[in-house]
Design a protein around this motif. Sequence first.
Motif, PDB file in Angstrom:
ATOM      1  N   ILE A 207     -12.440   2.655  -1.516  1.00  0.00           N
ATOM      2  CA  ILE A 207     -11.247   3.168  -0.846  1.00  0.00           C
ATOM      3  C   ILE A 207     -11.135   2.525   0.529  1.00  0.00           C
ATOM      4  N   ASP A 208     -12.269   2.415   1.228  1.00  0.00           N
ATOM      5  CA  ASP A 208     -12.278   1.741   2.529  1.00  0.00           C
ATOM      6  C   ASP A 208     -11.837   0.293   2.380  1.00  0.00           C
TER       7      ASP A 208
ATOM      8  N   GLU B 167       1.125   4.942   0.984  1.00  0.00           N
ATOM      9  CA  GLU B 167       0.491   5.788   1.994  1.00  0.00           C
ATOM     10  C   GLU B 167      -0.234   6.997   1.418  1.00  0.00           C
TER      11      GLU B 167
ATOM     12  N   LEU C  55      -4.127   7.075  -1.065  1.00  0.00           N
ATOM     13  CA  LEU C  55      -5.522   7.122  -0.623  1.00  0.00           C
ATOM     14  C   LEU C  55      -5.848   8.378   0.181  1.00  0.00           C
ATOM     15  N   HIS C  56      -4.854   9.223   0.383  1.00  0.00           N
ATOM     16  CA  HIS C  56      -5.042  10.436   1.181  1.00  0.00           C
ATOM     17  C   HIS C  56      -6.142  11.320   0.585  1.00  0.00           C
TER      18      HIS C  56
ATOM     19  N   ALA D 207      -4.322  -3.375   5.529  1.00  0.00           N
ATOM     20  CA  ALA D 207      -4.009  -3.457   6.973  1.00  0.00           C
ATOM     21  C   ALA D 207      -3.579  -4.853   7.396  1.00  0.00           C
TER      22      ALA D 207
ATOM     23  N   PRO E 260       0.818  -1.210   0.000  1.00  0.00           N
ATOM     24  CA  PRO E 260       0.000   0.000   0.000  1.00  0.00           C
ATOM     25  C   PRO E 260       0.859   1.271   0.000  1.00  0.00           C
TER      26      PRO E 260
ATOM     27  N   ARG F 252      -8.109   0.132   2.021  1.00  0.00           N
ATOM     28  CA  ARG F 252      -7.461   0.368   3.302  1.00  0.00           C
ATOM     29  C   ARG F 252      -7.530  -0.880   4.189  1.00  0.00           C
ATOM     30  N   GLU F 253      -8.692  -1.515   4.230  1.00  0.00           N
ATOM     31  CA  GLU F 253      -8.872  -2.718   5.038  1.00  0.00           C
ATOM     32  C   GLU F 253      -7.964  -3.846   4.551  1.00  0.00           C
TER      33      GLU F 253
ATOM     34  N   HIS G   3     -12.372   8.952  -0.291  1.00  0.00           N
ATOM     35  CA  HIS G   3     -13.369   8.291   0.539  1.00  0.00           C
ATOM     36  C   HIS G   3     -14.265   7.428  -0.328  1.00  0.00           C
TER      37      HIS G   3
END
Length: 96
Positions: free
Chosen positions: A88-89, A77, A80-81, A96, A75, A92-93, A84
Amino acid sequence: MMQPAVERLVQIGPLPSSSVAAAPGLQEVEALLAKVQTPITDDEARALVRLFGPDDCFGLAWSLLHLIETSPGWPIEDALHGLHGEWIDRLRERAA
């Protein structure tokens, strides 16, 4: 330098909602996604994350997500700044 298929996808813009998508446009996007050589570059990933629409667009969003995840730096950093939405979520998931 971006691949021509990625450049064209960026020109087309975000995936439309499934409720308003037209077959010719979907066919073009599907063909372009299939032409993208993997792994994509980090810069291509940064460009592609901006193309998610409001839903899965008949599965095309999944294809887009999988392409993004082939980037060697993923990923990323900063990619995705400020973005939304459901996809996108999901990125991010999964990162992680």
